[in-house]
Design a protein around this motif. Structure first.
Motif, PDB file in Angstrom:
ATOM      1  N   GLY A 211       0.541  -1.194  -0.348  1.00  0.00           N
ATOM      2  CA  GLY A 211      -0.171  -0.183   0.201  1.00  0.00           C
ATOM      3  C   GLY A 211       0.141   1.562   0.235  1.00  0.00           C
ATOM      4  N   GLU A 212       2.369   1.115  -0.171  1.00  0.00           N
ATOM      5  CA  GLU A 212       3.114   2.536  -0.839  1.00  0.00           C
ATOM      6  C   GLU A 212       2.322   3.618  -1.475  1.00  0.00           C
ATOM      7  OE1 GLU A 212       7.450   1.302   1.990  1.00  0.00           O
ATOM      8  OE2 GLU A 212       7.453   1.747  -0.661  1.00  0.00           O
ATOM      9  N   ARG A 213       2.371   4.763  -1.288  1.00  0.00           N
ATOM     10  CA  ARG A 213       1.511   5.203  -2.635  1.00  0.00           C
ATOM     11  C   ARG A 213       2.221   6.951  -1.780  1.00  0.00           C
ATOM     12  NH1 ARG A 213       0.368   1.494  -3.770  1.00  0.00           N
ATOM     13  NH2 ARG A 213      -1.482   0.321  -4.311  1.00  0.00           N
ATOM     14  N   LEU A 214       2.356   7.410  -3.181  1.00  0.00           N
ATOM     15  CA  LEU A 214       3.403   8.890  -3.515  1.00  0.00           C
ATOM     16  C   LEU A 214       2.444   9.811  -2.820  1.00  0.00           C
ATOM     17  CD1 LEU A 214       6.305   8.645  -6.074  1.00  0.00           C
ATOM     18  CD2 LEU A 214       6.704   9.677  -3.195  1.00  0.00           C
ATOM     19  N   GLN A 215       2.913  10.192  -1.727  1.00  0.00           N
ATOM     20  CA  GLN A 215       1.374  11.710  -1.629  1.00  0.00           C
ATOM     21  C   GLN A 215       0.844  12.411  -2.369  1.00  0.00           C
ATOM     22  OE1 GLN A 215      -1.040   9.906   0.381  1.00  0.00           O
ATOM     23  NE2 GLN A 215      -0.139   8.240   0.209  1.00  0.00           N
ATOM     24  N   HIS A 216       2.632  12.837  -3.104  1.00  0.00           N
ATOM     25  CA  HIS A 216       3.275  13.922  -3.247  1.00  0.00           C
ATOM     26  C   HIS A 216       4.483  13.941  -4.140  1.00  0.00           C
ATOM     27  CE1 HIS A 216       6.545  15.130  -0.224  1.00  0.00           C
ATOM     28  NE2 HIS A 216       5.326  14.849   0.762  1.00  0.00           N
ATOM     29  N   TRP A 217       5.067  14.428  -5.285  1.00  0.00           N
ATOM     30  CA  TRP A 217       5.966  14.503  -5.456  1.00  0.00           C
ATOM     31  C   TRP A 217       7.650  14.851  -4.811  1.00  0.00           C
ATOM     32  CZ3 TRP A 217       7.191  11.989  -9.912  1.00  0.00           C
ATOM     33  CH2 TRP A 217       8.048  11.362 -10.075  1.00  0.00           C
ATOM     34  N   PRO A 218       8.445  13.856  -4.717  1.00  0.00           N
ATOM     35  CA  PRO A 218       9.292  13.966  -3.946  1.00  0.00           C
ATOM     36  C   PRO A 218      10.083  15.373  -4.389  1.00  0.00           C
ATOM     37  CG  PRO A 218       9.985  12.189  -4.523  1.00  0.00           C
ATOM     38  CD  PRO A 218       8.127  12.437  -4.919  1.00  0.00           C
ATOM     39  N   ALA A 219      10.453  16.200  -3.245  1.00  0.00           N
ATOM     40  CA  ALA A 219      11.046  17.532  -3.310  1.00  0.00           C
ATOM     41  C   ALA A 219      12.414  17.464  -3.663  1.00  0.00           C
ATOM     42  CB  ALA A 219      11.522  18.204  -1.862  1.00  0.00           C
ATOM     43  N   LEU A 220      13.609  18.168  -4.133  1.00  0.00           N
ATOM     44  CA  LEU A 220      14.780  17.899  -4.635  1.00  0.00           C
ATOM     45  C   LEU A 220      15.743  17.666  -3.360  1.00  0.00           C
ATOM     46  CD1 LEU A 220      17.146  19.059  -6.588  1.00  0.00           C
ATOM     47  CD2 LEU A 220      17.114  20.877  -4.978  1.00  0.00           C
ATOM     48  N   GLY A 221      15.661  17.649  -2.493  1.00  0.00           N
ATOM     49  CA  GLY A 221      16.281  16.903  -1.811  1.00  0.00           C
ATOM     50  C   GLY A 221      16.268  15.521  -1.695  1.00  0.00           C
ATOM     51  N   GLY A 222      15.190  14.516  -2.104  1.00  0.00           N
ATOM     52  CA  GLY A 222      14.379  13.064  -2.275  1.00  0.00           C
ATOM     53  C   GLY A 222      15.126  12.819  -3.157  1.00  0.00           C
ATOM     54  N   TRP A 223      15.279  12.949  -4.451  1.00  0.00           N
ATOM     55  CA  TRP A 223      15.673  13.250  -5.292  1.00  0.00           C
ATOM     56  C   TRP A 223      17.301  13.200  -4.842  1.00  0.00           C
ATOM     57  CZ3 TRP A 223      13.300  10.876  -9.318  1.00  0.00           C
ATOM     58  CH2 TRP A 223      11.663  11.095  -9.129  1.00  0.00           C
ATOM     59  N   LEU A 224      18.136  13.785  -4.634  1.00  0.00           N
ATOM     60  CA  LEU A 224      18.765  13.787  -4.517  1.00  0.00           C
ATOM     61  C   LEU A 224      19.367  12.657  -3.302  1.00  0.00           C
ATOM     62  CD1 LEU A 224      20.297  17.889  -3.412  1.00  0.00           C
ATOM     63  CD2 LEU A 224      20.383  16.183  -6.062  1.00  0.00           C
ATOM     64  N   ALA A 225      18.951  12.130  -2.777  1.00  0.00           N
ATOM     65  CA  ALA A 225      19.176  11.439  -1.936  1.00  0.00           C
ATOM     66  C   ALA A 225      19.452   9.991  -2.340  1.00  0.00           C
ATOM     67  CB  ALA A 225      18.673  11.478  -0.990  1.00  0.00           C
ATOM     68  N   LEU A 226      18.095   9.564  -3.507  1.00  0.00           N
ATOM     69  CA  LEU A 226      17.817   8.923  -4.164  1.00  0.00           C
ATOM     70  C   LEU A 226      19.099   8.625  -5.486  1.00  0.00           C
ATOM     71  CD1 LEU A 226      16.450   5.785  -5.236  1.00  0.00           C
ATOM     72  CD2 LEU A 226      15.314   7.637  -7.136  1.00  0.00           C
ATOM     73  N   GLY A 227      19.641   9.487  -5.722  1.00  0.00           N
ATOM     74  CA  GLY A 227      20.939   9.345  -7.155  1.00  0.00           C
ATOM     75  C   GLY A 227      22.298   9.122  -6.445  1.00  0.00           C
ATOM     76  N   TYR A 228      22.435  10.110  -4.707  1.00  0.00           N
ATOM     77  CA  TYR A 228      23.265   9.608  -4.464  1.00  0.00           C
ATOM     78  C   TYR A 228      23.730   7.936  -4.291  1.00  0.00           C
ATOM     79  CZ  TYR A 228      26.988   9.786  -0.595  1.00  0.00           C
ATOM     80  OH  TYR A 228      28.324   9.850  -0.017  1.00  0.00           O
ATOM     81  N   LEU A 229      22.373   7.478  -3.429  1.00  0.00           N
ATOM     82  CA  LEU A 229      22.122   6.002  -3.262  1.00  0.00           C
ATOM     83  C   LEU A 229      22.267   5.018  -4.306  1.00  0.00           C
ATOM     84  CD1 LEU A 229      19.486   5.891  -0.185  1.00  0.00           C
ATOM     85  CD2 LEU A 229      21.302   5.530  -0.242  1.00  0.00           C
ATOM     86  N   VAL A 230      22.087   5.870  -5.374  1.00  0.00           N
ATOM     87  CA  VAL A 230      22.179   4.669  -7.126  1.00  0.00           C
ATOM     88  C   VAL A 230      23.879   4.983  -7.358  1.00  0.00           C
ATOM     89  CG1 VAL A 230      22.193   4.964  -8.816  1.00  0.00           C
ATOM     90  CG2 VAL A 230      20.280   4.486  -7.606  1.00  0.00           C
ATOM     91  N   VAL A 231      23.676   6.080  -7.471  1.00  0.00           N
ATOM     92  CA  VAL A 231      25.824   6.351  -7.445  1.00  0.00           C
ATOM     93  C   VAL A 231      26.773   5.891  -6.486  1.00  0.00           C
ATOM     94  CG1 VAL A 231      27.482   7.952  -9.563  1.00  0.00           C
ATOM     95  CG2 VAL A 231      25.265   7.997  -9.489  1.00  0.00           C
ATOM     96  N   PHE A 232      26.695   6.478  -5.789  1.00  0.00           N
ATOM     97  CA  PHE A 232      28.082   6.384  -4.667  1.00  0.00           C
ATOM     98  C   PHE A 232      27.614   5.340  -3.942  1.00  0.00           C
ATOM     99  CE2 PHE A 232      27.535  10.386  -5.887  1.00  0.00           C
ATOM    100  CZ  PHE A 232      29.174  10.916  -5.809  1.00  0.00           C
ATOM    101  N   GLY A 233      26.343   4.625  -3.615  1.00  0.00           N
ATOM    102  CA  GLY A 233      25.629   3.712  -2.003  1.00  0.00           C
ATOM    103  C   GLY A 233      26.345   2.301  -3.434  1.00  0.00           C
ATOM    104  N   SER A 234      25.337   2.005  -4.585  1.00  0.00           N
ATOM    105  CA  SER A 234      25.598   1.362  -5.180  1.00  0.00           C
ATOM    106  C   SER A 234      26.273   0.416  -6.401  1.00  0.00           C
ATOM    107  CB  SER A 234      23.840   0.971  -5.808  1.00  0.00           C
ATOM    108  OG  SER A 234      22.964   0.738  -4.544  1.00  0.00           O
ATOM    109  N   LEU A 235      26.911   2.235  -6.879  1.00  0.00           N
ATOM    110  CA  LEU A 235      27.469   1.291  -7.852  1.00  0.00           C
ATOM    111  C   LEU A 235      28.854   1.750  -7.004  1.00  0.00           C
ATOM    112  CD1 LEU A 235      25.573   3.076 -10.948  1.00  0.00           C
ATOM    113  CD2 LEU A 235      25.763   0.838 -10.589  1.00  0.00           C
ATOM    114  N   ILE A 236      29.038   2.765  -7.520  1.00  0.00           N
ATOM    115  CA  ILE A 236      30.648   3.294  -6.793  1.00  0.00           C
ATOM    116  C   ILE A 236      31.717   2.367  -5.583  1.00  0.00           C
ATOM    117  CG2 ILE A 236      32.527   4.693  -5.767  1.00  0.00           C
ATOM    118  CD1 ILE A 236      31.224   6.892  -7.975  1.00  0.00           C
ATOM    119  N   ALA A 237      31.250   2.560  -4.489  1.00  0.00           N
ATOM    120  CA  ALA A 237      31.330   2.002  -3.585  1.00  0.00           C
ATOM    121  C   ALA A 237      31.285   0.315  -3.532  1.00  0.00           C
ATOM    122  CB  ALA A 237      30.617   2.595  -2.144  1.00  0.00           C
TER     123      ALA A 237
END
Length: 302
Positions: A211-237
């Protein structure tokens, strides 16, 4: 013509220690920082949705890069094996960390709980006939004491469900790590790509059916966090981890287990206003000491 006086056109070679230093920095600091970034990210994203997107996107990027480099497709048997390990390590492991932080476990305590992975690894190793040394048994006993101290702290006692989930995450990561040694995984980084793809898809399915649903479009901070986890956390590290496994002793490559909690606690205190109590501080010292005890026999073997 004498060319000895002409300037050399050969590109300068990097010192051999520089890539190792960069890889250890990625392992210690970047992996240690992901706990804080997860906590910041779940403010904007539903936890399982964020974890699923993180691994699905990272898996697609890695798969595309590997195929562009000419890596062969894994067989069906290899894909199934990597999928099972991906669910254990990334689905239950990282997914559990994300859920626990969403339910109030601080980033420092989350990292400290995951530092118990070497303890669970030794215990699960008994199922495959692994024999532990006296120092390793002492490390297990000390680590269990650290877990008890950790659960006496304010953070874990205030969120019992989060405490249970994050310890389950550590156990799942350890069990998957041991089991992966006996499964026919794809060669090289293709195993990681398949693991991330399967875990990402699985987390997104669980997110939808829970039942998880986006209540509103994520702010810039949310996209930056996701991008950091994808690029730095899951690929580089993760790539740095694979690089170190091929060049240093395993005990050195896995030393992140007792460095990440310290990094996470410091970053959480500096940038998120997190506070660590006396029980958590004692638990950190005990658990880090336990992991060091466990690492000593590995250093001797290698």
């Amino acid at each position: 013509m004498d060319t000895s006086a002409l300037p050399s056109t050969a590109s300068p070679r990097l010192p051999t220690w520089l890539p190792l230093l960069a890889a250890f920095f990625a392992l210690y600091v970047i992996w240690g920082s992901t706990y804080l970034v997860i906590r910041l990210g779940v403010v904007h994203w539903p936890p399982l949705l964020m974890a699923g997107l993180r691994f699905l996107v990272a898996g697609l990027l890695m798969l595309g890069w590997l195929r562009w480099r000419g890596a062969p497709w894994p067989t069906l048997r290899e894909t199934v094996a990597a999928g099972v390990i991906g669910i254990l390590l990334l689905g239950f492991g990282n997914g559990g960390v994300t859920l626990a932080e969403h339910w109030g476990v601080t980033s420092g305590v989350a990292a400290l709980s995951i530092a118990t992975v070497p303890l669970f690894t030794l215990l699960f190793g008994l199922c495959w006939g692994q024999r532990n040394t006296g120092l390793e048994w002492a490390g297990i006993a000390l680590g269990l004491l650290g877990i008890a101290l950790l659960n006496l702290g304010e953070t874990m006692s205030a969120t019992p469900l989060g405490a249970a989930v994050i310890l389950l995450a550590a156990a799942a990561w350890a069990f998957g790590s041991i089991w992966s040694r006996y499964l026919p995984l794809p060669k090289g980084a293709m195993a990681s790509a398949v693991e991330m793809l399967v875990a990402g898809a699985g987390l997104l399915l669980v997110s939808w059916f829970s039942g998880e649903r986006l209540q509103h479009w994520p702010a810039l901070g949310g996209w930056l966090a996701l991008g950091y986890l994808v690029v730095f956390g899951s690929l580089i590290a993760f790539s740095a981890y694979l690089y170190l496994l091929g060049r240093v002793r395993p005990a050195a490559a896995t030393s992140y287990a007792y460095v990440n909690p310290v990094v996470a606690v410091l970053l959480g205190t500096l940038f998120a206003g997190e506070r660590i109590g006396l029980a958590e501080l004692l638990a950190m010292l005990v658990i880090v000491g336990a992991v060091v005890l466990i690492a000593v026999p590995q250093w001797r073997r290698h």
